[in-house]
Structure formats: structure tokens, C-alpha cells
Design a protein around this motif. Structure first.
Motif, PDB file in Angstrom:
ATOM      1  N   THR A 441      35.844  35.303  18.010  1.00 11.60           N
ATOM      2  CA  THR A 441      35.310  36.152  18.913  1.00 11.60           C
ATOM      3  C   THR A 441      36.528  36.938  19.763  1.00 11.60           C
ATOM      4  OG1 THR A 441      35.118  34.243  20.568  1.00 11.60           O
ATOM      5  CG2 THR A 441      33.278  34.913  19.260  1.00 11.60           C
ATOM      6  N   GLU A 442      36.149  38.227  19.875  1.00 12.28           N
ATOM      7  CA  GLU A 442      37.405  38.838  20.830  1.00 12.28           C
ATOM      8  C   GLU A 442      37.403  38.680  22.083  1.00 12.28           C
ATOM      9  OE1 GLU A 442      39.757  40.591  19.265  1.00 12.28           O
ATOM     10  OE2 GLU A 442      39.035  40.344  17.117  1.00 12.28           O
ATOM     11  N   ALA A 443      38.379  38.776  22.952  1.00 10.98           N
ATOM     12  CA  ALA A 443      38.314  38.917  24.409  1.00 10.98           C
ATOM     13  C   ALA A 443      37.790  40.144  24.817  1.00 10.98           C
ATOM     14  CB  ALA A 443      39.739  38.491  24.844  1.00 10.98           C
ATOM     15  N   GLN A 444      36.974  39.884  25.627  1.00 11.47           N
ATOM     16  CA  GLN A 444      36.427  41.062  26.420  1.00 11.47           C
ATOM     17  C   GLN A 444      36.952  41.306  28.027  1.00 11.47           C
ATOM     18  OE1 GLN A 444      32.356  40.452  26.400  1.00 11.47           O
ATOM     19  NE2 GLN A 444      31.946  40.840  24.341  1.00 11.47           N
ATOM     20  N   THR A 445      37.351  42.656  28.372  1.00 12.23           N
ATOM     21  CA  THR A 445      37.943  42.904  29.423  1.00 12.23           C
ATOM     22  C   THR A 445      37.054  43.841  30.379  1.00 12.23           C
ATOM     23  OG1 THR A 445      40.129  42.720  28.568  1.00 12.23           O
ATOM     24  CG2 THR A 445      40.148  43.938  30.517  1.00 12.23           C
ATOM     25  N   GLU A 446      36.880  43.496  31.597  1.00 13.32           N
ATOM     26  CA  GLU A 446      36.057  44.671  32.375  1.00 13.32           C
ATOM     27  C   GLU A 446      36.718  44.739  33.792  1.00 13.32           C
ATOM     28  OE1 GLU A 446      31.963  43.366  33.517  1.00 13.32           O
ATOM     29  OE2 GLU A 446      32.503  41.303  32.935  1.00 13.32           O
ATOM     30  N   ILE A 447      36.634  45.893  34.501  1.00 12.77           N
ATOM     31  CA  ILE A 447      36.982  46.177  35.678  1.00 12.77           C
ATOM     32  C   ILE A 447      35.809  45.794  36.589  1.00 12.77           C
ATOM     33  CG2 ILE A 447      38.031  47.908  37.206  1.00 12.77           C
ATOM     34  CD1 ILE A 447      39.107  49.120  34.656  1.00 12.77           C
ATOM     35  N   VAL A 448      36.087  44.767  37.688  1.00 11.84           N
ATOM     36  CA  VAL A 448      35.058  44.403  38.763  1.00 11.84           C
ATOM     37  C   VAL A 448      35.549  45.022  40.194  1.00 11.84           C
ATOM     38  CG1 VAL A 448      33.787  42.878  37.028  1.00 11.84           C
ATOM     39  CG2 VAL A 448      35.846  42.365  38.420  1.00 11.84           C
ATOM     40  N   PRO A 449      34.890  45.126  41.015  1.00 13.54           N
ATOM     41  CA  PRO A 449      35.092  45.435  42.418  1.00 13.54           C
ATOM     42  C   PRO A 449      35.515  44.146  43.033  1.00 13.54           C
ATOM     43  CG  PRO A 449      32.934  45.665  42.331  1.00 13.54           C
ATOM     44  CD  PRO A 449      33.373  45.626  41.022  1.00 13.54           C
ATOM     45  N   THR A 450      36.341  44.070  43.987  1.00 12.49           N
ATOM     46  CA  THR A 450      36.793  42.566  44.462  1.00 12.49           C
ATOM     47  C   THR A 450      36.183  42.493  45.848  1.00 12.49           C
ATOM     48  OG1 THR A 450      38.801  43.567  45.782  1.00 12.49           O
ATOM     49  CG2 THR A 450      39.108  42.713  43.537  1.00 12.49           C
ATOM     50  N   GLY A 451      35.520  43.497  46.426  1.00 14.08           N
ATOM     51  CA  GLY A 451      34.922  43.683  47.709  1.00 14.08           C
ATOM     52  C   GLY A 451      35.920  43.731  48.751  1.00 14.08           C
ATOM     53  N   GLU A 452      37.062  44.186  48.593  1.00  8.41           N
ATOM     54  CA  GLU A 452      38.240  44.353  49.797  1.00  8.41           C
ATOM     55  C   GLU A 452      38.769  45.625  49.403  1.00  8.41           C
ATOM     56  OE1 GLU A 452      41.618  41.622  51.880  1.00  8.41           O
ATOM     57  OE2 GLU A 452      41.292  41.319  49.803  1.00  8.41           O
ATOM     58  N   THR A 453      39.209  46.231  50.535  1.00 13.26           N
ATOM     59  CA  THR A 453      39.940  47.414  50.554  1.00 13.26           C
ATOM     60  C   THR A 453      41.533  47.427  50.528  1.00 13.26           C
ATOM     61  OG1 THR A 453      40.166  47.890  52.729  1.00 13.26           O
ATOM     62  CG2 THR A 453      38.119  48.761  51.580  1.00 13.26           C
ATOM     63  N   TYR A 454      42.158  48.396  50.086  1.00 13.80           N
ATOM     64  CA  TYR A 454      43.649  48.025  50.172  1.00 13.80           C
ATOM     65  C   TYR A 454      43.980  47.837  51.785  1.00 13.80           C
ATOM     66  CZ  TYR A 454      44.191  49.507  45.139  1.00 13.80           C
ATOM     67  OH  TYR A 454      44.155  49.555  43.918  1.00 13.80           O
ATOM     68  N   ALA A 455      43.404  48.655  52.333  1.00 12.82           N
ATOM     69  CA  ALA A 455      43.917  48.448  54.017  1.00 12.82           C
ATOM     70  C   ALA A 455      43.596  47.102  54.378  1.00 12.82           C
ATOM     71  CB  ALA A 455      43.179  49.472  54.665  1.00 12.82           C
ATOM     72  N   SER A 456      42.661  46.408  54.284  1.00 12.56           N
ATOM     73  CA  SER A 456      42.263  44.912  54.616  1.00 12.56           C
ATOM     74  C   SER A 456      43.096  44.009  54.052  1.00 12.56           C
ATOM     75  CB  SER A 456      40.858  44.537  54.194  1.00 12.56           C
ATOM     76  OG  SER A 456      40.326  44.442  52.987  1.00 12.56           O
ATOM     77  N   PHE A 457      43.401  44.213  52.665  1.00 10.37           N
ATOM     78  CA  PHE A 457      44.455  43.246  51.781  1.00 10.37           C
ATOM     79  C   PHE A 457      45.910  43.413  52.531  1.00 10.37           C
ATOM     80  CE2 PHE A 457      47.559  42.202  48.916  1.00 10.37           C
ATOM     81  CZ  PHE A 457      46.875  40.982  48.211  1.00 10.37           C
ATOM     82  N   TRP A 458      46.122  44.641  52.994  1.00  3.58           N
ATOM     83  CA  TRP A 458      47.655  44.941  53.689  1.00  3.58           C
ATOM     84  C   TRP A 458      47.634  44.347  54.638  1.00  3.58           C
ATOM     85  CZ3 TRP A 458      51.432  47.800  51.306  1.00  3.58           C
ATOM     86  CH2 TRP A 458      52.666  48.182  52.353  1.00  3.58           C
TER      87      TRP A 458
END
Length: 527
Positions: A441-458
Motif C-alpha cells: 500500500t502506498e503512503a497517502q499525503t493530505e494537507i489539513v488545517p491546524t486550527g491556528e494562525t501564523y500570528a497566534s503561533f508567532w
């Protein structure tokens, strides 16, 4: 009457064995010496030394004393099994005692009463007793070894901890599925191990990694476990006493090559398998099969050193700030009253015709403002990979084990041996059959939201976290060389005409998707 001089001999196979602890042996030997009116002139303490594997003459402490027979008149052990566990060793010790006229004393003989073997005079009775006791000790040793071997085999087949040195990265925990113990990843050791693996994947040689670990004072696995158990680190190796053992390239290779990193139970350097041929797990894997294979490939073929981001720097823009003239990284350099980012092409052995430089606080403030203005309100996306499964690597392992077993067939002479051989082959055959029927079986990649903005992470991270965020987003600040001269306005802030800011087109998943949509619309408009 001359007072007899006694040597107190203490031996322990496993230092954690409390029932035969050194303190208990020492007290028994001391009491026996006092009962006989003897004075203890020395002590031979051999810890982590097996009587089955070493003769009295091969033990570090006792062996040294036996080479100085004139320094004592008798040797006192707690029990005979502290002295020997084989007839040949007892015979050799008896010959030595007879040649030097020594008294061999056991504080607790058969039945618990003190017993001595007086070899100072020719006594057939003493020699007979010596032979009988040695035979008894050897039979007990054989029985113990068979019981331990059988018990350990049963525990291994169940994935339970069977004693001995715990594989580095794991710790002993109560078995959640029943009696006994199992192993589980130990956070602090896994942290050390992860750093080692990261350095290997980054191209560092095992020798340099070992030197760095020693310089940092990181304990080797044996000392790490000793310290956790409250025991003294170090020990005797090659006849020399070490307060602490040192990391070596060989020790690192042994750890990194072990399938125990995948949670496999290992015995005699091979994975233990259940009745269906599947590897028995000792606990949760530290590395997946894919990660382990990648590590092995890296160890097989040494890779050149990759560029790595330093984690111990205060430079927010390391790897982000670039000199427009040569395209090289700019580095933060402290000076009296502040710091600057400067081009250091010469350190790379290159020339830069217009090396750039700028005050660190100005450049960092500019980069922060530009970064947050552009994508501060954008939600951070993360790439999630669903691991695939390729049965090929394990199938190769099973194939190698089968080949080794078939080559070993003719050495099984007894009916029992041939029966065991057939069971081992059948187990591996079942596993090979199951693996051959398992699709890849091949690995599957998907892009999912983290629920956090760049500003809050910063806002909630320190310099290292913010720098990594900039790097992950593909941020780049390009600085050109400033002009000479000028007035007081040069102290008011950075010359923005010298600066440019960009974010990597494909490092921001949302921006990348918007570009794809725009490209699709442009293509549709052509038809």
C-alpha cells in the motif's frame, strides 16, 4: 597463638540481586571471622561477575589476591556458590589452597552451619568433601541455567521482559496485559536517541557523534540504566576500572542497527517470532519500518554533511536573511551596544563583491512586520502522511532466516533437534506466505488545517520556534549593500529600498492552492 588473617570474598552475578547483596555477604563474612578469632585484612569484591563464566583466578579482585598468598591465611565466603559453581573450578581452587596451605571457609555451609575445608594439612576427608560439594554446586548451576533458559524463552515468546540489559530507548513497565513486565519507550532516552538519529541522517560520522556525546556528558546505555536504578556508574573493562564508560562508534552502530528500535524482541541477534512467524514486540516501536530502513541505508552509505539550522543561536533570521550580492546566508554578529546581520562569504571560502550588512533589530523588526502582514491571519496547514506498508523488507528478513535454517539442517542429529528445526521452518514459512499475500500500500499525503494562525503561533513561541516557522513558510529577506555617507536620517531606521521580502510559493499550502486555481482559470480562458 598467632591470630589468623582472613580475606573476605564477595561476589555477585547481577548487582540488583538483593537476596545476595554485598552488604549481607560482608556481614556474614565478618561475623564468621570474629567467631574464629580472625582479623579481616582485606576484601575481594567482584560485582556483576558470574561464577559460571569466570574462575576464581579470572575475577578482577579475587584473582589479584590469589596471586599474593602470603598476605592472608584463610578466605571466607558467605556460601560455596559465591566461590565456585563447577567441579573443575573447585578442584583448581583446592589445589591452590593445598599448595599454599590455606583454609577455605564458608559462613553458611549445607544446613546453614559454618563449614571449612582445611587444606593446610593433607586430609583425604577435606578433599572428598570438596569434590562432593563442587559436584553439588555444578548440578545446581546446571539446573538453574535450564530453568532460567526455559523461563526466558517463554517470556520472550509472549513479548514480556525476561531480564538483562534493557534496549536503549526503552524502560521496564508493568505488563498491562497480565503478570510480569513489558518495555515501553522511555522519554528521556528517546530524546537522546532521536538526536543521535537526526545527526546520522544529517551526515555526521558516528565517531564525531560519539565524541560530542562524551563531551556533553551523556551516559552510555549501561551507565544510564545504572544511574536510573541508583547504582554506581562505570565498572571494570579489560582489567581497568572506569568511573563511566564512553560512547564509541561501535556502540552507536550496535544501537542503531538493532531491530529493537522497531519494538522487536531480539535474541541471539535475531528477532523472536510467534507461532505465525510474526516478530514478537517488546513494546511500542520507537521507529517505524520505513524510518528504520532509511536509517540503515544512511548507515550503509555515508552521506555528505547536510546544511543544518543551528538550534542554539539567538539569530531569528539565520537561514532567512540573504545577501543580494552573493546569495549566501547572513549571520548575526554581536558588537558593543547591539548586533548586526552580516554577509560572511569569506568564511565559506567565497568572495562577495558587495557584502551586505544591517542592524539586527531593524532587520528582525522588518521581517516580523512583513511576515505577519502577509500571512499572519492565514491558518497554518500541515501535511499529514498516512503511512503505507511494504512487506518486502520483512520478507527479505524471513528469507534470510529460512536460508540460514536450511543450511543448518544437517547439524541437527537428534530426533528432537530435527523436530525443533521443522517447527522453526514451518513458522517462517507461514510468515513468508502471509507476507507474500499482503499487498503493498502506498503512503497517502493530505494537507489539513491546524486550527491556528501564523500570528497566534508567532505570539506563543520563542526565537527558535519563530525561526522555524519562517523557514517552513519559505520566508526570505534579501539585503543589499548600503551606501556610504549620509546624515542623521540613517539612524532613524532601515533603508527599505535595500530590503525585499518573499514567501516561498509552495511552502504555504493555501497560497499554493490559490495559484493552482488561478493557473487552471487562465488555462480555461484560452479555449
Amino acid at each position: 597463638m598467632t591470630q589468623l588473617r582472613a580475606l573476605s570474598a564477595i561476589r555477585l552475578s547481577v548487582r540488583t540481586d538483593e537476596t545476595t547483596s554485598p552488604a549481607r555477604q560482608r556481614a556474614a563474612n565478618s561475623n564468621e571471622a570474629a567467631r574464629r578469632g580472625a582479623v579481616i585484612v582485606g576484601e575481594a569484591e567482584d560485582l556483576d561477575v558470574s561464577a559460571t563464566k569466570t574462575t576464581p583466578f579470572d575475577r578482577p579482585e579475587l584473582g589479584a589476591w590469589l596471586q599474593r598468598p602470603d598476605d592472608f591465611d584463610m578466605i571466607i565466603w558467605w556460601r560455596m556458590d559465591r566461590a565456585v559453581r563447577s567441579m573443575s573450578d573447585m578442584a583448581e581452587l583446592g589445589r591452590w589452597a593445598k599448595a599454599h596451605g590455606k583454609l577455605l571457609v564458608f559462613a553458611e555451609g549445607p544446613g546453614g552451619a559454618p563449614m571449612d575445608l582445611d587444606m593446610r594439612t593433607v586430609s583425604p576427608v577435606s578433599e572428598l568433601i570438596t569434590t562432593l560439594l563442587a559436584f553439588s554446586a555444578q548440578m545446581e548451576s546446571t539446573a538453574i541455567r535450564e530453568r532460567v533458559t526455559g523461563a526466558q524463552a517463554a517470556l520472550r515468546s509472549q513479548g514480556r521482559y525476561s531480564g538483562g540489559l534493557v534496549p536503549f530507548g526503552y524502560e521496564k513497565i508493568p505488563n498491562p496485559d497480565g503478570p510480569g513486565y513489558k518495555l515501553a519507550p522511555e522519554p528521556e532516552a528517546v530524546k537522546i536517541l532521536s538526536g543521535i538519529i537526526r545527526d546520522v541522517l544529517n551526515g555526521q560520522a558516528l565517531t564525531s557523534i560519539a565524541l560530542a556525546l562524551n563531551d556533553a556528558g551523556v551516559l552510555v546505555p549501561r551507565d544510564y540504566q545504572a544511574a536510573k536504578a541508583g547504582r554506581q556508574t562505570g565498572g571494570v573493562r579489560n582489567g581497568q576500572r572506569h568511573n563511566r564508560f564512553r560512547w564509541t562508534a561501535g556502540a552507536l552502530s550496535k544501537i542503531l542497527r538493532s531491530p529493537a528500535l522497531m519494538g522487536y524482541r531480539i535474541h541471539n541477534r535475531k528477532p523472536v517470532r510467534d507461532s505465525d512467524g510474526r516478530p514478537v514486540l517488546i513494546g511500542e516501536p520507537i521507529l517505524s519500518r520505513e524510518e528504520f530502513d532509511t536509517l540503515q541505508e544512511c548507515l550503509d552509505v555515508r552521506k555528505p554533511q547536510k546544511s543544518r539550522t543551528r538550534r542554539d543561536t539567538k539569530a531569528l533570521l539565520l537561514g532567512v536573511a540573504k545577501c543580494s550580492s552573493c546569495g549566501g546566508n547572513m549571520y548575526r554578529a554581536d558588537r558593543i551596544g547591539g548586533a548586526d546581520y552580516i554577509c560572511r562569504a569569506s568564511a565559506r571560502g567565497a568572495r562577495c563583491t558587495s557584502a551586505a550588512g544591517m542592524r539586527a533589530d531593524w532587520l528582525e523588526q522588518y521581517a516580523e512586520a512583513e511576515f505577519l502582514a502577509r500571512i499572519g491571519d492565514t491558518q497554518i496547514m500541515k501535511v499529514v502522511t498516512r503511512k503505507g506498508y511494504d512487506p518486502t523488507p520483512e520478507l527479505r528478513e524471513v528469507e534470510a532466516e529460512l536460508r540460514a535454517l536450511y543450511a543448518d539442517k544437517e547439524t541437527r542429529k537428534s530426533r528432537t533437534g530435527r523436530m525443533i528445526w521443522q517447527e522453526e521452518v514451518a513458522t517462517l514459512e507461514r510468515r513468508a506466505e502471509a507476507l507474500e499475500a499482503t499487498p503493498r500500500t502506498e503512503a497517502q499525503t493530505e494537507i489539513v488545517p491546524t486550527g491556528e494562525t501564523y500570528a497566534s503561533f508567532w505570539a506563543r513561541h520563542d526565537t527558535a520556534g519563530r525561526r522555524q516557522l519562517l523557514l517552513d513558510a519559505g520566508a526570505r529577506v534579501t539585503v543589499t549593500k548600503g551606501r556610504t555617507g549620509g546624515g542623521a536620517e540613517r539612524l532613524a531606521g532601515p533603508d527599505l529600498s535595500r530590503l525585499s521580502f518573499a514567501i516561498g510559493a509552495h511552502d504555504d499550502p493555501q497560497a499554493a492552492r490559490l495559484e493552482e486555481i488561478a493557473a487552471e482559470e487562465d488555462a480555461a480562458a484560452l479555449f
